[in-house]
Design a protein around this motif. Structure first.
Motif, PDB file in Angstrom:
ATOM      1  N   THR A 323       0.856  -1.189   0.000  1.00  0.00           N
ATOM      2  CA  THR A 323       0.000   0.000   0.000  1.00  0.00           C
ATOM      3  C   THR A 323       0.888   1.235   0.000  1.00  0.00           C
ATOM      4  OG1 THR A 323      -1.805  -1.083   1.204  1.00  0.00           O
ATOM      5  CG2 THR A 323      -1.726   1.320   1.284  1.00  0.00           C
ATOM      6  N   VAL A 324       0.634   2.134  -0.944  1.00  0.00           N
ATOM      7  CA  VAL A 324       1.353   3.403  -1.012  1.00  0.00           C
ATOM      8  C   VAL A 324       0.375   4.507  -0.626  1.00  0.00           C
ATOM      9  CG1 VAL A 324       2.679   4.996  -2.455  1.00  0.00           C
ATOM     10  CG2 VAL A 324       2.815   2.520  -2.869  1.00  0.00           C
ATOM     11  N   THR A 325       0.661   5.187   0.479  1.00  0.00           N
ATOM     12  CA  THR A 325      -0.124   6.351   0.894  1.00  0.00           C
ATOM     13  C   THR A 325       0.559   7.586   0.316  1.00  0.00           C
ATOM     14  OG1 THR A 325      -0.713   5.210   2.950  1.00  0.00           O
ATOM     15  CG2 THR A 325      -1.095   7.593   2.861  1.00  0.00           C
ATOM     16  N   HIS A 326      -0.207   8.408  -0.407  1.00  0.00           N
ATOM     17  CA  HIS A 326       0.432   9.515  -1.121  1.00  0.00           C
ATOM     18  C   HIS A 326      -0.577  10.642  -1.352  1.00  0.00           C
ATOM     19  CE1 HIS A 326      -1.525   8.530  -5.055  1.00  0.00           C
ATOM     20  NE2 HIS A 326      -1.529   7.303  -4.544  1.00  0.00           N
ATOM     21  N   SER A 327      -0.081  11.733  -1.950  1.00  0.00           N
ATOM     22  CA  SER A 327      -0.954  12.858  -2.282  1.00  0.00           C
ATOM     23  C   SER A 327      -0.771  13.274  -3.742  1.00  0.00           C
ATOM     24  CB  SER A 327      -0.665  14.047  -1.353  1.00  0.00           C
ATOM     25  OG  SER A 327       0.694  14.448  -1.469  1.00  0.00           O
ATOM     26  N   ASP A 328      -0.455  12.311  -4.605  1.00  0.00           N
ATOM     27  CA  ASP A 328      -0.230  12.593  -6.023  1.00  0.00           C
ATOM     28  C   ASP A 328      -1.567  12.621  -6.765  1.00  0.00           C
ATOM     29  OD1 ASP A 328       0.593  12.858  -8.621  1.00  0.00           O
ATOM     30  OD2 ASP A 328       2.124  11.289  -8.533  1.00  0.00           O
ATOM     31  N   SER A 329      -2.196  13.790  -6.780  1.00  0.00           N
ATOM     32  CA  SER A 329      -3.511  13.927  -7.414  1.00  0.00           C
ATOM     33  C   SER A 329      -3.424  13.758  -8.933  1.00  0.00           C
ATOM     34  CB  SER A 329      -4.112  15.294  -7.078  1.00  0.00           C
ATOM     35  OG  SER A 329      -3.254  16.341  -7.502  1.00  0.00           O
ATOM     36  N   GLY A 410     -17.587  17.885  15.909  1.00  0.00           N
ATOM     37  CA  GLY A 410     -18.409  17.251  14.885  1.00  0.00           C
ATOM     38  C   GLY A 410     -18.863  18.207  13.802  1.00  0.00           C
ATOM     39  N   GLU A 411     -18.370  19.446  13.843  1.00  0.00           N
ATOM     40  CA  GLU A 411     -18.750  20.436  12.835  1.00  0.00           C
ATOM     41  C   GLU A 411     -18.114  20.105  11.489  1.00  0.00           C
ATOM     42  OE1 GLU A 411     -17.660  24.238  14.308  1.00  0.00           O
ATOM     43  OE2 GLU A 411     -19.211  24.287  15.862  1.00  0.00           O
ATOM     44  N   VAL A 412     -18.813  20.533  10.429  1.00  0.00           N
ATOM     45  CA  VAL A 412     -18.335  20.274   9.076  1.00  0.00           C
ATOM     46  C   VAL A 412     -17.133  21.161   8.773  1.00  0.00           C
ATOM     47  CG1 VAL A 412     -18.926  20.315   6.627  1.00  0.00           C
ATOM     48  CG2 VAL A 412     -20.640  19.617   8.319  1.00  0.00           C
ATOM     49  N   LYS A 413     -16.060  20.533   8.273  1.00  0.00           N
ATOM     50  CA  LYS A 413     -14.852  21.276   7.910  1.00  0.00           C
ATOM     51  C   LYS A 413     -14.960  21.803   6.476  1.00  0.00           C
ATOM     52  CE  LYS A 413     -11.510  18.488  10.573  1.00  0.00           C
ATOM     53  NZ  LYS A 413     -10.277  17.662  10.424  1.00  0.00           N
ATOM     54  N   PRO A 414     -14.217  22.850   6.149  1.00  0.00           N
ATOM     55  CA  PRO A 414     -14.130  23.284   4.744  1.00  0.00           C
ATOM     56  C   PRO A 414     -13.515  22.166   3.904  1.00  0.00           C
ATOM     57  CG  PRO A 414     -13.230  24.946   6.223  1.00  0.00           C
ATOM     58  CD  PRO A 414     -13.455  23.730   7.050  1.00  0.00           C
ATOM     59  N   GLN A 415     -13.972  22.023   2.670  1.00  0.00           N
ATOM     60  CA  GLN A 415     -13.451  20.978   1.809  1.00  0.00           C
ATOM     61  C   GLN A 415     -12.013  21.279   1.409  1.00  0.00           C
ATOM     62  OE1 GLN A 415     -15.975  19.567  -1.375  1.00  0.00           O
ATOM     63  NE2 GLN A 415     -17.787  20.397  -0.387  1.00  0.00           N
ATOM     64  N   MET A 416     -11.186  20.236   1.409  1.00  0.00           N
ATOM     65  CA  MET A 416      -9.787  20.392   1.032  1.00  0.00           C
ATOM     66  C   MET A 416      -9.645  20.451  -0.488  1.00  0.00           C
ATOM     67  SD  MET A 416      -7.987  20.635   3.728  1.00  0.00           S
ATOM     68  CE  MET A 416      -6.364  20.473   2.965  1.00  0.00           C
ATOM     69  N   PRO A 417      -8.765  21.316  -0.998  1.00  0.00           N
ATOM     70  CA  PRO A 417      -8.485  21.319  -2.440  1.00  0.00           C
ATOM     71  C   PRO A 417      -8.006  19.939  -2.877  1.00  0.00           C
ATOM     72  CG  PRO A 417      -7.505  23.236  -1.375  1.00  0.00           C
ATOM     73  CD  PRO A 417      -7.983  22.341  -0.274  1.00  0.00           C
ATOM     74  N   TYR A 418      -8.344  19.540  -4.085  1.00  0.00           N
ATOM     75  CA  TYR A 418      -8.058  18.185  -4.545  1.00  0.00           C
ATOM     76  C   TYR A 418      -6.564  17.874  -4.511  1.00  0.00           C
ATOM     77  CZ  TYR A 418      -8.571  13.856  -7.151  1.00  0.00           C
ATOM     78  OH  TYR A 418      -8.556  12.541  -7.527  1.00  0.00           O
ATOM     79  N   ASP A 419      -5.724  18.856  -4.772  1.00  0.00           N
ATOM     80  CA  ASP A 419      -4.281  18.616  -4.787  1.00  0.00           C
ATOM     81  C   ASP A 419      -3.735  18.233  -3.420  1.00  0.00           C
ATOM     82  OD1 ASP A 419      -4.097  19.072  -7.465  1.00  0.00           O
ATOM     83  OD2 ASP A 419      -3.402  21.141  -7.295  1.00  0.00           O
ATOM     84  N   TYR A 420      -4.527  18.434  -2.356  1.00  0.00           N
ATOM     85  CA  TYR A 420      -4.074  18.098  -1.009  1.00  0.00           C
ATOM     86  C   TYR A 420      -4.791  16.873  -0.448  1.00  0.00           C
ATOM     87  CZ  TYR A 420      -1.789  22.621  -1.239  1.00  0.00           C
ATOM     88  OH  TYR A 420      -0.980  23.668  -1.618  1.00  0.00           O
ATOM     89  N   HIS A 421      -5.560  16.183  -1.285  1.00  0.00           N
ATOM     90  CA  HIS A 421      -6.200  14.949  -0.841  1.00  0.00           C
ATOM     91  C   HIS A 421      -5.146  13.892  -0.524  1.00  0.00           C
ATOM     92  CE1 HIS A 421     -10.654  15.234  -2.214  1.00  0.00           C
ATOM     93  NE2 HIS A 421     -10.206  16.416  -1.821  1.00  0.00           N
ATOM     94  N   VAL A 422      -5.513  12.976   0.363  1.00  0.00           N
ATOM     95  CA  VAL A 422      -4.647  11.844   0.692  1.00  0.00           C
ATOM     96  C   VAL A 422      -5.230  10.595   0.045  1.00  0.00           C
ATOM     97  CG1 VAL A 422      -3.649  10.426   2.528  1.00  0.00           C
ATOM     98  CG2 VAL A 422      -3.954  12.887   2.870  1.00  0.00           C
TER      99      VAL A 422
END
Length: 538
Positions: A323-329, A410-422
């Motif tokens: 398994t490779v955990t990465h942020s390469d969008s 439990g509050e909703v967070k702002p959505q992360m930009p796709y380039d910073y997804h894990v």
């Protein structure tokens, strides 16, 4: 150094049980036995430095990725995981529901999803409808068709080759962790996945195969949960020895079990690696629970293994995955359909399908913070040179709840930009590494790489291992626990450990009718024992 048999005999008459392995199975067994401190002294031996087995968590840069942790190895499951949830609840941890979105393949010829109608689903609509009928045939002819490999069944009933390669194999591999052995998986598992009330992950859909947005769950921070669980067991007298390996099982008899242990360090390649004699301890116990993988159990038993144990344990086949955990969008966008594309939609044939397309094209967040619109969590990629083999990935930011909900409020967070997804990409079976696309991932965006030793649910597993478990459990003071005894699920690991404790005389404390029925069925299949509510088994 050694501890003699006489030293292990307890003046208070308690039975000394040693559990090898502190994953879900071993912990569940210890927790069930610990309900009876007057009857059992429990020692649990784990070679790693933490409890939990494959259920671990890794740290993330919260400022960059929007969460400080990520569950690794085990991310979530189905609402049927009642025993798992019960253990979570004991220590104040709660799973979170999520509407599952999946993306299979890429491009018009290979892509389909459970979010909106796709052209591939339309193309294989006849196969999908026939598939439901065949599931019923398998159910009512289980002793015969149940052991037939899926690839053979698809040919027997004249399914389209593309239906198997593009829909069936990726679906089973993704959700049951069958890896690149999916074509060889028993039809019994296929039928159970869609139809068995105790095991199914969702209902079969005669129009789309996989239902639209089924409810699944994501797990709490597993690293913290297992720490809390271990601390509670230790407070109840359970001796948990981390960084310790069992180097050999020297003997098993009516008098008990004798084994050798030694300190373990991560640079050791296996538990059987030679140790300095001064570091080896010989110990004796009354009963042994092997809550490790089948091949590890077989190796540890060594010369003491019976012919039955050799036959049954030797039938479980494991494969090495990474398994490779990465942020390469950019890698993700090259490999998968990550965003809504109206060109991939089929023409809607009902108002429900029109609603699905409208939902998929939406972009506003929902009230629960769950991703709105088409934002898949699970992905598969099939190899052109061998369509029956796949690699799979997860958009963990879309899937795991800590990325969208604040842990404290439990509050909703702002959505992360796709380039910073894990993301996590899983490459299956080291022997097929020549086909892997792992080298296309930007190394500068890799967070972690981790190897796993995973069970391949071949049809032979259900001819040799599963029906054979009842003939080795309890013999020679030895019990076996782990999800490999039936099918690779965290829930089954928990149930298997509880079952071993029950057979040792501990009480099964019912808390849910569905869970109790699941336990009853597992006990019958792998131990050959009828469960009697309110009674202890020995």
């Amino acid at each position: 150094m050694s501890r003699s048999s006489s030293e292990r005999l307890l003046n208070d008459g308690r039975k000394h049980v040693v559990i090898v392995g502190a994953g879900a199975a071993g912990m569940s067994c210890a927790a069930t036995l610990a309900q009876h401190p007057d009857k059992y002294k429990i020692t649990m031996i784990e070679r790693e430095g933490v409890c939990g087995g494959q259920a671990t968590s890794i740290a993330l840069d919260e400022r960059k990725h929007g969460a400080s942790w990520l569950n690794n190895g085990v991310q979530g499951g189905s609402p049927i995981f009642r025993h798992t949830f019960n253990f979570f609840k004991r220590y104040g941890h709660e799973p979170k529901e999520v509407k599952l979105q999946v993306s299979f393949g890429k491009g018009k010829d290979s892509f389909w999803t459970n979010v909106f109608p796709s052209q591939l689903v339309e193309q294989y609509s006849a196969d999908i409808k026939k598939f439901g009928k065949v599931l019923k045939i398998i159910k009512y002819t289980m002793p015969v068709l149940g052991i037939v490999p899926i690839k053979v069944m698809l040919r027997m009933f004249f399914f389209s080759k593309g239906f198997g390669d593009k829909m069936v194999f990726p679906l089973i591999a993704l959700f049951l962790g069958t890896g690149n052995q999916t074509a060889n998986v028993s039809c019994a598992i296929l039928e159970r996945l869609f139809d068995d009330p105790n095991m199914k992950l969702w209902d079969y859909d005669r129009d789309t195969l996989l239902p639209n947005l089924p409810t699944m769950v994501t797990f709490p921070k597993l690293d913290q949960f297992y720490k809390d669980w271990a601390a509670d067991l230790q407070s109840k007298g359970v001796d948990i020895r981390l960084n310790t390996s069992v180097t050999a099982i020297l003997g098993r008899s009516k008098k008990g079990v004798v084994l050798q242990t030694a300190p373990y360090t991560p640079d050791q390649q296996s538990q059987s690696q030679p140790q300095q004699s001064s570091r080896i301890t010989t110990e004796s116990f009354d009963e042994l629970v092997l809550a490790v993988l089948a091949d590890d159990a077989k190796r540890l038993l060594g010369k003491s293994a019976t012919w039955r144990e050799h036959f049954v344990l030797g039938g479980a086949k494991f494969y090495d995955d990474i398994t490779v955990t990465h942020s390469d969008s950019q890698y993700f966008q090259r490999m998968y359909e990550t965003s809504f594309n109206p060109d991939l939609c089929a023409q809607p044939t009902s108002s429900a399908q029109e609603d699905q397309i409208a939902f998929a094209s939406a972009s506003s967040p929902s009230e629960t913070g769950e991703p709105a619109g088409y934002r898949p969590m699970y992905y598969t990629h099939s190899y052109a040179e061998d369509p029956q083999k796949i690699e799979m990935s997860f958009d963990c930011t879309n899937y795991q709840h800590q990325f969208r909900l604040a842990e404290e409020t439990g509050e909703v967070k702002p959505q992360m930009p796709y380039d910073y997804h894990v993301f996590q990409s899983i490459f299956l079976d080291k022997k097929n590494s020549h086909m892997w696309t792992m080298n296309q991932i930007d190394e500068s965006k890799v967070i972690e790489k981790k190897w796993w030793h995973q069970l391949g649910h071949r049809w032979q597993h259900y001819v040799r291992v599963v029906p054979g478990m009842m003939f080795i459990n309890g013999r020679n003071k030895t019990w076996f626990a782990g999800s490999w005894t039936l099918v690779n699920m965290h829930e089954l690991a928990c149930v298997s450990g509880i079952a071993a404790a029950y057979r040792l005389g501990a009480e099964y404390r019912a808390f849910d009718d569905f869970a109790e029925d699941f336990f009853k069925r597992y006990l019958l299949v792998t131990h050959g024992v009828l469960y009697r509510p309110g009674k202890k088994q020995r």
